[in-house]
Design a protein around this motif. Structure first.
Motif: not given
Length: 149
Positions: A9, A12-14, A17
């Motif tokens: 990941k 940005e995705l973390r 989330e």
């Protein structure tokens, strides 16, 4: 939302989330607080008083045709005004026609509110129109207004 093998990941995705997790927790906390918040009791509806108002409106000369149709059925004993306002007569086609007309007027009023009209302006706009030669006597001869002097 993270799993043991989430090295793939991006940052940005973390971050996204983490925001979802935080919002979800806020929503759960709010739901729990709302469950614990006592609601005020709902006052009883006085269907008899409402029925009397509707009955008086149905007796007016300029009552809408849908209301006149209901008056004929009430006069014939098919149901009472309380049945109409409490929903017991909701399956009757004339009751449904009156409800549809009321919904139409509410939609119009909502549109007028959005356009910036005041409540008084909306009520005036939805009042039945009279002809240019009508001084009001034809609709209600018992009301004496300045324009009849």
């Amino acid at each position: 939302m993270s799993t043991p093998n989430d090295s793939w990941k991006s940052a940005e995705l973390r971050a996204a989330e983490a925001q979802v997790d935080a919002r979800f927790k806020e929503a759960q906390d709010l739901a729990n607080r709302l469950k614990e918040t006592p609601l005020p009791p709902v006052p009883p509806v006085d269907f008899k008083a409402i029925a009397q108002q509707v009955e008086r409106a149905a007796q007016e000369r300029d009552a809408p045709e849908q209301l006149k149709a209901l008056k004929r059925k009430v006069d014939a004993g098919e149901f009472t005004w309380e049945d109409v306002v409490s929903g017991k007569a909701a399956q009757d086609p004339d009751v449904q026609a009156m409800q549809q007309e009321n919904v139409k007027k509410m939609k119009q009023a909502f549109q007028m509110l959005q356009e910036g009209m005041t409540a008084d302006e909306i009520m005036e706009a939805q009042r039945p129109r009279r002809g240019p030669d009508d001084d009001g006597d034809a609709l209600d001869p018992d009301i004496f207004t300045e324009d009849k002097w």
